[in-house]
Design an enzyme around this catalytic site. Structure first.
Site, short mmCIF file in Angstrom:
data_model
loop_
_atom_site.label_atom_id
_atom_site.label_comp_id
_atom_site.label_asym_id
_atom_site.label_seq_id
_atom_site.Cartn_x
_atom_site.Cartn_y
_atom_site.Cartn_z
N GLY A 1 9.68 18.43 34.39
CA GLY A 1 10.83 17.55 34.51
C GLY A 1 11.07 17.06 35.92
O GLY A 1 11.64 15.99 36.12
N GLU B 1 3.78 23.26 30.76
CA GLU B 1 4.61 23.54 29.59
C GLU B 1 3.86 24.23 28.45
O GLU B 1 4.36 25.19 27.85
CB GLU B 1 5.24 22.24 29.07
CG GLU B 1 6.33 21.69 29.97
CD GLU B 1 5.79 20.99 31.21
OE1 GLU B 1 6.58 20.75 32.14
OE2 GLU B 1 4.58 20.68 31.24
N GLY C 1 12.11 22.40 34.71
CA GLY C 1 13.30 22.91 34.06
C GLY C 1 13.62 24.35 34.43
O GLY C 1 12.73 25.14 34.76
N ASP D 1 6.44 17.32 28.18
CA ASP D 1 7.73 16.72 27.86
C ASP D 1 8.22 15.76 28.94
O ASP D 1 7.47 15.37 29.84
CB ASP D 1 8.76 17.82 27.62
CG ASP D 1 8.98 18.71 28.85
OD1 ASP D 1 8.25 18.56 29.84
OD2 ASP D 1 9.89 19.56 28.79
#
Length: 387
Positions: free
Chosen positions: A117, A140, A71, A148
Protein backbone atom coordinates in the site's frame (compact mmCIF):
# COMPACT_ATOMS: atom_id res chain seq x y z
CA UNK A 1 -3.88 31.30 3.05
CA UNK A 2 -4.72 29.99 6.55
CA UNK A 3 -2.30 27.33 7.67
CA UNK A 4 -3.20 24.52 10.07
CA UNK A 5 -0.93 24.15 13.11
CA UNK A 6 1.53 21.28 12.73
CA UNK A 7 1.18 18.44 15.26
CA UNK A 8 4.57 16.74 15.29
CA UNK A 9 3.06 13.63 16.93
CA UNK A 10 0.43 13.08 14.23
CA UNK A 11 0.88 10.07 11.92
CA UNK A 12 0.63 12.30 8.85
CA UNK A 13 2.07 15.81 8.72
CA UNK A 14 0.69 18.39 6.29
CA UNK A 15 2.41 21.67 5.45
CA UNK A 16 1.55 24.38 2.97
CA UNK A 17 4.18 26.72 1.54
CA UNK A 18 2.80 29.09 -1.05
CA UNK A 19 1.40 27.04 -3.90
CA UNK A 20 3.09 23.81 -2.73
CA UNK A 21 1.90 21.32 -0.11
CA UNK A 22 4.00 18.66 1.61
CA UNK A 23 2.53 15.45 3.01
CA UNK A 24 4.81 13.42 5.30
CA UNK A 25 4.01 9.90 6.53
CA UNK A 26 5.14 10.19 10.13
CA UNK A 27 5.43 6.80 11.81
CA UNK A 28 9.20 6.33 11.38
CA UNK A 29 9.61 3.78 14.18
CA UNK A 30 6.97 1.61 12.48
CA UNK A 31 8.42 2.17 8.99
CA UNK A 32 5.43 4.43 8.23
CA UNK A 33 2.99 1.54 8.00
CA UNK A 34 -0.51 2.53 6.95
CA UNK A 35 -3.08 2.60 9.74
CA UNK A 36 -6.71 3.70 9.60
CA UNK A 37 -5.65 7.15 10.79
CA UNK A 38 -3.02 7.42 8.04
CA UNK A 39 -5.60 6.60 5.36
CA UNK A 40 -8.09 9.06 6.84
CA UNK A 41 -5.60 11.94 6.90
CA UNK A 42 -4.03 11.29 3.48
CA UNK A 43 -7.49 11.26 1.88
CA UNK A 44 -8.53 14.39 3.79
CA UNK A 45 -5.52 16.42 2.68
CA UNK A 46 -5.48 15.22 -0.92
CA UNK A 47 -9.15 16.14 -1.32
CA UNK A 48 -8.61 19.51 0.35
CA UNK A 49 -5.64 20.38 -1.85
CA UNK A 50 -7.24 19.18 -5.07
CA UNK A 51 -10.18 21.49 -4.38
CA UNK A 52 -7.92 24.42 -3.38
CA UNK A 53 -7.18 26.59 -6.41
CA UNK A 54 -4.10 28.01 -4.66
CA UNK A 55 -2.36 24.62 -4.36
CA UNK A 56 -0.52 23.67 -7.56
CA UNK A 57 1.91 20.94 -6.45
CA UNK A 58 1.82 18.21 -3.78
CA UNK A 59 4.97 16.51 -2.45
CA UNK A 60 4.61 13.25 -0.51
CA UNK A 61 7.41 11.60 1.46
CA UNK A 62 8.11 9.41 4.49
CA UNK A 63 9.90 10.27 7.72
CA UNK A 64 12.95 8.21 8.68
CA UNK A 65 14.41 5.27 6.77
CA UNK A 66 11.27 4.17 4.93
CA UNK A 67 8.68 5.70 2.69
CA UNK A 68 6.16 3.08 3.84
CA UNK A 69 6.31 -0.66 4.52
CA UNK A 70 2.65 -1.02 3.54
CA UNK A 71 -0.39 -1.85 5.61
CA UNK A 72 -0.30 -2.06 9.40
CA UNK A 73 -0.38 -5.85 9.81
CA UNK A 74 -0.89 -5.75 13.58
CA UNK A 75 -3.99 -3.63 13.01
CA UNK A 76 -5.46 -6.39 10.84
CA UNK A 77 -4.47 -9.12 13.29
CA UNK A 78 -5.95 -7.34 16.30
CA UNK A 79 -9.13 -6.64 14.32
CA UNK A 80 -9.61 -10.18 13.07
CA UNK A 81 -13.03 -10.67 14.70
CA UNK A 82 -16.03 -9.50 12.73
CA UNK A 83 -15.54 -6.76 10.15
CA UNK A 84 -13.35 -4.52 12.29
CA UNK A 85 -11.05 -3.60 9.38
CA UNK A 86 -13.73 -3.13 6.71
CA UNK A 87 -13.74 0.65 7.01
CA UNK A 88 -9.98 1.11 6.57
CA UNK A 89 -9.92 -1.40 3.68
CA UNK A 90 -12.77 0.41 1.93
CA UNK A 91 -11.18 3.82 2.49
CA UNK A 92 -7.77 2.62 1.25
CA UNK A 93 -9.07 1.24 -2.06
CA UNK A 94 -11.23 4.33 -2.56
CA UNK A 95 -8.11 6.44 -1.92
CA UNK A 96 -6.09 4.40 -4.43
CA UNK A 97 -8.47 5.46 -7.20
CA UNK A 98 -7.95 9.13 -6.32
CA UNK A 99 -4.18 8.79 -6.22
CA UNK A 100 -4.20 7.25 -9.71
CA UNK A 101 -6.43 10.01 -11.05
CA UNK A 102 -5.22 13.01 -9.04
CA UNK A 103 -5.74 16.16 -11.07
CA UNK A 104 -2.76 18.15 -9.78
CA UNK A 105 0.95 17.46 -10.08
CA UNK A 106 2.31 15.20 -7.35
CA UNK A 107 5.90 14.25 -6.56
CA UNK A 108 6.73 11.26 -4.37
CA UNK A 109 10.16 11.24 -2.74
CA UNK A 110 10.72 7.52 -2.15
CA UNK A 111 13.69 6.97 0.14
CA UNK A 112 14.12 3.56 1.76
CA UNK A 113 11.54 0.78 1.97
CA UNK A 114 8.39 1.01 -0.13
CA UNK A 115 5.99 -1.94 -0.14
CA UNK A 116 2.38 -2.80 -0.90
CA UNK A 117 0.00 0.00 0.00
CA UNK A 118 2.95 2.36 0.46
CA UNK A 119 3.94 1.82 -3.15
CA UNK A 120 0.33 2.56 -4.15
CA UNK A 121 1.00 6.14 -3.01
CA UNK A 122 4.04 6.53 -5.27
CA UNK A 123 3.94 4.36 -8.39
CA UNK A 124 0.83 5.95 -10.00
CA UNK A 125 2.13 9.51 -9.64
CA UNK A 126 3.34 11.70 -12.48
CA UNK A 127 6.67 12.03 -10.66
CA UNK A 128 8.21 9.51 -8.29
CA UNK A 129 11.84 9.94 -7.22
CA UNK A 130 13.81 6.96 -5.89
CA UNK A 131 17.34 6.68 -4.48
CA UNK A 132 20.15 4.16 -4.06
CA UNK A 133 18.51 3.15 -0.76
CA UNK A 134 15.04 2.49 -2.16
CA UNK A 135 13.80 -1.11 -1.85
CA UNK A 136 10.50 -2.12 -3.47
CA UNK A 137 8.57 -5.36 -3.03
CA UNK A 138 5.05 -6.79 -3.04
CA UNK A 139 5.08 -9.33 -0.16
CA UNK A 140 1.33 -9.85 0.21
CA UNK A 141 1.09 -13.39 -1.20
CA UNK A 142 3.81 -14.55 1.18
CA UNK A 143 1.54 -13.85 4.17
CA UNK A 144 -1.70 -15.16 2.71
CA UNK A 145 -2.97 -11.95 1.14
CA UNK A 146 -2.94 -10.95 -2.52
CA UNK A 147 -1.41 -8.25 -4.70
CA UNK A 148 -3.58 -5.34 -3.64
CA UNK A 149 -4.04 -1.54 -3.59
CA UNK A 150 -4.29 -1.34 -7.40
CA UNK A 151 -1.25 -3.52 -8.10
CA UNK A 152 -3.30 -6.22 -9.81
CA UNK A 153 -3.83 -3.42 -12.35
CA UNK A 154 -0.27 -2.00 -12.30
CA UNK A 155 1.80 -5.19 -12.41
CA UNK A 156 0.23 -6.74 -15.56
CA UNK A 157 1.27 -3.61 -17.47
CA UNK A 158 4.96 -4.24 -16.82
CA UNK A 159 7.10 -5.84 -19.56
CA UNK A 160 6.45 -9.51 -20.22
CA UNK A 161 5.57 -11.53 -17.13
CA UNK A 162 7.38 -9.37 -14.61
CA UNK A 163 4.06 -8.65 -12.95
CA UNK A 164 3.52 -12.29 -12.09
CA UNK A 165 7.12 -12.59 -10.93
CA UNK A 166 6.95 -9.61 -8.57
CA UNK A 167 3.50 -10.44 -7.23
CA UNK A 168 4.27 -14.09 -6.53
CA UNK A 169 7.84 -14.11 -5.28
CA UNK A 170 8.26 -11.03 -3.03
CA UNK A 171 11.38 -10.29 -5.09
CA UNK A 172 13.10 -7.02 -4.18
CA UNK A 173 13.79 -4.20 -6.64
CA UNK A 174 16.33 -1.42 -6.19
CA UNK A 175 15.67 2.16 -7.23
CA UNK A 176 17.33 1.81 -10.61
CA UNK A 177 15.26 -1.29 -11.39
CA UNK A 178 12.12 0.67 -10.54
CA UNK A 179 13.03 3.43 -12.99
CA UNK A 180 13.90 0.92 -15.70
CA UNK A 181 10.47 -0.70 -15.32
CA UNK A 182 8.48 2.51 -15.06
CA UNK A 183 7.61 1.99 -11.37
CA UNK A 184 9.42 5.27 -10.70
CA UNK A 185 10.26 8.21 -12.94
CA UNK A 186 13.64 9.49 -11.66
CA UNK A 187 16.72 8.27 -9.78
CA UNK A 188 18.37 10.81 -7.46
CA UNK A 189 21.24 10.22 -5.03
CA UNK A 190 19.96 10.45 -1.46
CA UNK A 191 22.32 13.26 -0.44
CA UNK A 192 20.59 15.50 -3.01
CA UNK A 193 17.03 15.02 -1.76
CA UNK A 194 16.98 17.99 0.61
CA UNK A 195 18.19 20.31 -2.11
CA UNK A 196 15.69 18.86 -4.59
CA UNK A 197 12.85 19.48 -2.16
CA UNK A 198 13.97 23.07 -1.61
CA UNK A 199 14.05 23.67 -5.36
CA UNK A 200 10.55 22.23 -5.79
CA UNK A 201 9.30 24.50 -3.02
CA UNK A 202 10.95 27.55 -4.56
CA UNK A 203 9.48 26.62 -7.95
CA UNK A 204 6.06 27.29 -6.36
CA UNK A 205 4.30 25.84 -9.40
CA UNK A 206 2.68 22.63 -10.55
CA UNK A 207 3.50 23.05 -14.23
CA UNK A 208 4.54 19.56 -15.32
CA UNK A 209 7.39 20.65 -17.57
CA UNK A 210 8.79 22.94 -14.89
CA UNK A 211 8.59 20.22 -12.23
CA UNK A 212 10.21 17.70 -14.57
CA UNK A 213 13.03 20.12 -15.41
CA UNK A 214 13.79 20.69 -11.72
CA UNK A 215 13.89 16.97 -10.94
CA UNK A 216 16.11 16.31 -13.95
CA UNK A 217 18.64 18.81 -12.61
CA UNK A 218 19.28 16.32 -9.79
CA UNK A 219 18.52 12.96 -11.40
CA UNK A 220 20.87 10.43 -12.99
CA UNK A 221 20.18 8.44 -16.14
CA UNK A 222 19.65 4.75 -15.45
CA UNK A 223 21.61 2.66 -17.95
CA UNK A 224 20.18 -0.71 -19.06
CA UNK A 225 23.13 -2.65 -17.64
CA UNK A 226 22.52 -1.08 -14.22
CA UNK A 227 18.99 -2.48 -14.03
CA UNK A 228 19.59 -6.10 -13.07
CA UNK A 229 15.95 -7.10 -13.46
CA UNK A 230 16.01 -6.32 -17.18
CA UNK A 231 18.86 -8.79 -17.66
CA UNK A 232 16.72 -11.51 -16.11
CA UNK A 233 13.59 -10.81 -18.11
CA UNK A 234 14.10 -13.62 -20.64
CA UNK A 235 14.27 -16.24 -17.89
CA UNK A 236 11.36 -14.70 -15.99
CA UNK A 237 9.18 -14.65 -19.11
CA UNK A 238 10.03 -18.27 -19.90
CA UNK A 239 8.91 -19.44 -16.45
CA UNK A 240 6.12 -17.10 -15.40
CA UNK A 241 4.14 -17.37 -18.62
CA UNK A 242 3.06 -20.88 -17.58
CA UNK A 243 -0.62 -21.41 -16.93
CA UNK A 244 -0.49 -22.87 -13.42
CA UNK A 245 1.56 -22.16 -10.31
CA UNK A 246 2.81 -25.71 -10.24
CA UNK A 247 4.17 -25.31 -13.77
CA UNK A 248 5.71 -21.91 -12.93
CA UNK A 249 7.58 -23.29 -9.91
CA UNK A 250 8.76 -26.38 -11.78
CA UNK A 251 10.06 -24.28 -14.68
CA UNK A 252 11.70 -21.71 -12.39
CA UNK A 253 13.50 -24.43 -10.42
CA UNK A 254 14.76 -26.04 -13.61
CA UNK A 255 16.21 -22.71 -14.77
CA UNK A 256 18.07 -22.27 -11.48
CA UNK A 257 20.53 -25.04 -12.41
CA UNK A 258 21.88 -23.17 -15.43
CA UNK A 259 25.08 -21.14 -15.15
CA UNK A 260 24.46 -17.53 -14.20
CA UNK A 261 21.09 -18.25 -12.63
CA UNK A 262 22.19 -18.45 -8.99
CA UNK A 263 19.93 -15.46 -8.27
CA UNK A 264 16.93 -17.78 -8.61
CA UNK A 265 17.65 -19.91 -5.53
CA UNK A 266 16.92 -17.34 -2.79
CA UNK A 267 13.87 -16.10 -4.71
CA UNK A 268 12.63 -19.66 -5.12
CA UNK A 269 13.12 -20.39 -1.42
CA UNK A 270 10.81 -17.54 -0.43
CA UNK A 271 8.38 -18.45 -3.22
CA UNK A 272 7.96 -21.98 -1.87
CA UNK A 273 7.44 -20.76 1.72
CA UNK A 274 4.50 -18.53 0.74
CA UNK A 275 0.84 -19.24 1.39
CA UNK A 276 -0.51 -21.61 -1.29
CA UNK A 277 -3.89 -19.87 -1.08
CA UNK A 278 -2.34 -16.42 -1.34
CA UNK A 279 -0.28 -17.51 -4.36
CA UNK A 280 -3.19 -18.97 -6.29
CA UNK A 281 -5.42 -15.96 -5.66
CA UNK A 282 -2.60 -13.57 -6.59
CA UNK A 283 -1.83 -15.32 -9.88
CA UNK A 284 -5.48 -15.27 -10.96
CA UNK A 285 -5.89 -11.63 -9.91
CA UNK A 286 -2.84 -10.46 -11.87
CA UNK A 287 -3.89 -12.45 -14.93
CA UNK A 288 -7.37 -10.90 -14.79
CA UNK A 289 -5.76 -7.48 -14.36
CA UNK A 290 -4.30 -7.68 -17.87
CA UNK A 291 -7.73 -6.89 -19.32
CA UNK A 292 -9.35 -4.92 -16.49
CA UNK A 293 -9.88 -1.20 -16.06
CA UNK A 294 -8.58 0.46 -12.90
CA UNK A 295 -12.06 0.68 -11.29
CA UNK A 296 -12.77 -2.97 -12.03
CA UNK A 297 -9.43 -4.05 -10.55
CA UNK A 298 -9.99 -2.01 -7.39
CA UNK A 299 -13.47 -3.43 -6.88
CA UNK A 300 -12.09 -6.94 -7.33
CA UNK A 301 -9.24 -6.27 -4.88
CA UNK A 302 -11.67 -4.91 -2.28
CA UNK A 303 -13.68 -8.13 -2.56
CA UNK A 304 -10.58 -10.30 -2.29
CA UNK A 305 -9.22 -8.47 0.74
CA UNK A 306 -12.51 -8.65 2.62
CA UNK A 307 -13.06 -12.31 1.75
CA UNK A 308 -9.56 -13.17 2.95
CA UNK A 309 -9.95 -11.15 6.17
CA UNK A 310 -13.28 -12.93 6.71
CA UNK A 311 -11.50 -16.30 6.27
CA UNK A 312 -13.87 -17.28 3.46
CA UNK A 313 -11.17 -19.51 1.94
CA UNK A 314 -8.70 -20.00 4.81
CA UNK A 315 -7.17 -18.34 7.87
CA UNK A 316 -3.80 -17.99 6.16
CA UNK A 317 -3.68 -14.20 6.36
CA UNK A 318 -3.80 -14.25 10.15
CA UNK A 319 -1.32 -17.13 10.35
CA UNK A 320 1.02 -15.24 8.02
CA UNK A 321 0.81 -12.06 10.11
CA UNK A 322 1.31 -14.07 13.31
CA UNK A 323 4.46 -15.68 11.97
CA UNK A 324 5.89 -12.44 10.59
CA UNK A 325 4.81 -9.71 13.00
CA UNK A 326 3.33 -11.19 16.19
CA UNK A 327 5.33 -14.25 17.31
CA UNK A 328 7.99 -13.54 14.66
CA UNK A 329 8.92 -17.22 14.37
CA UNK A 330 8.74 -17.02 10.55
CA UNK A 331 7.26 -20.52 10.52
CA UNK A 332 3.67 -20.21 9.30
CA UNK A 333 1.49 -23.32 9.17
CA UNK A 334 -0.63 -22.85 6.08
CA UNK A 335 -4.07 -24.39 5.68
CA UNK A 336 -4.33 -25.81 3.06
CA UNK A 337 -0.63 -26.66 3.18
CA UNK A 338 -0.01 -27.39 -0.51
CA UNK A 339 -0.91 -25.87 -3.85
CA UNK A 340 -2.67 -29.08 -4.86
CA UNK A 341 -5.10 -28.72 -1.96
CA UNK A 342 -6.19 -25.23 -3.01
CA UNK A 343 -8.96 -26.07 -5.44
CA UNK A 344 -10.34 -23.83 -8.13
CA UNK A 345 -13.66 -23.85 -6.26
CA UNK A 346 -11.96 -22.37 -3.18
CA UNK A 347 -10.30 -19.67 -5.26
CA UNK A 348 -13.64 -18.90 -6.92
CA UNK A 349 -15.11 -18.16 -3.48
CA UNK A 350 -12.58 -15.39 -2.91
CA UNK A 351 -13.51 -13.74 -6.22
CA UNK A 352 -17.27 -14.02 -5.79
CA UNK A 353 -18.85 -10.59 -6.45
CA UNK A 354 -20.77 -8.76 -3.73
CA UNK A 355 -24.22 -7.33 -4.31
CA UNK A 356 -24.02 -3.92 -6.02
CA UNK A 357 -24.54 -1.85 -2.86
CA UNK A 358 -21.74 -3.70 -1.04
CA UNK A 359 -19.13 -3.17 -3.74
CA UNK A 360 -16.47 -0.47 -3.54
CA UNK A 361 -18.17 2.69 -4.81
CA UNK A 362 -15.78 4.20 -7.37
CA UNK A 363 -16.92 7.78 -8.07
CA UNK A 364 -18.33 8.60 -11.47
CA UNK A 365 -16.18 10.59 -13.88
CA UNK A 366 -16.44 14.35 -13.69
CA UNK A 367 -15.07 16.96 -11.32
CA UNK A 368 -18.37 17.60 -9.50
CA UNK A 369 -18.74 14.01 -8.31
CA UNK A 370 -15.06 13.10 -8.11
CA UNK A 371 -14.95 12.74 -4.31
CA UNK A 372 -18.22 10.80 -3.99
CA UNK A 373 -18.46 7.17 -2.93
CA UNK A 374 -16.90 7.63 0.51
CA UNK A 375 -17.27 4.95 3.15
CA UNK A 376 -19.60 7.09 5.26
CA UNK A 377 -21.91 7.47 2.27
CA UNK A 378 -22.00 3.72 1.58
CA UNK A 379 -24.38 1.21 3.16
CA UNK A 380 -21.68 -0.15 5.45
CA UNK A 381 -21.97 2.27 8.42
CA UNK A 382 -25.69 1.43 8.77
CA UNK A 383 -24.82 -2.30 8.90
CA UNK A 384 -22.52 -2.09 11.92
CA UNK A 385 -23.76 -4.35 14.67
CA UNK A 386 -26.42 -5.87 12.42
CA UNK A 387 -24.44 -8.81 11.14
Amino acid sequence: MAKEPLNANEVVLAEEAGHVSILTLNRPRQLNVISSRVVELVAKYLEKWERDVDIKLVIIKGAGRAFSAGGDLKMFYEGRSGDFCLEVVYRMYWLCYHIHTYTKSMVAIVHGIVMGGGAAMTVPLKFSVVTEKTVFSMPEASIGLHTDCSFSYILPHLPGYLGEYLGLTDAKLCGKDMVALGLATHFVQSEKLDELEKRLLSLNSGDENSVRNVIEEFSMEVLPEEATIINRLQTINKCFCKESLEEIIESFEAEAWYDGNDWIWPVLKGFKRSSPTGLKITLRSIREGRTETLPKSLKKEFRLTMNLLRSVVSDDVYEGIRALSIDKDKAPKWNPATLEEVSNDKVDLAFKPFSAELELQIPAEGRTCRWEGKYEHSVYPSMKGNK
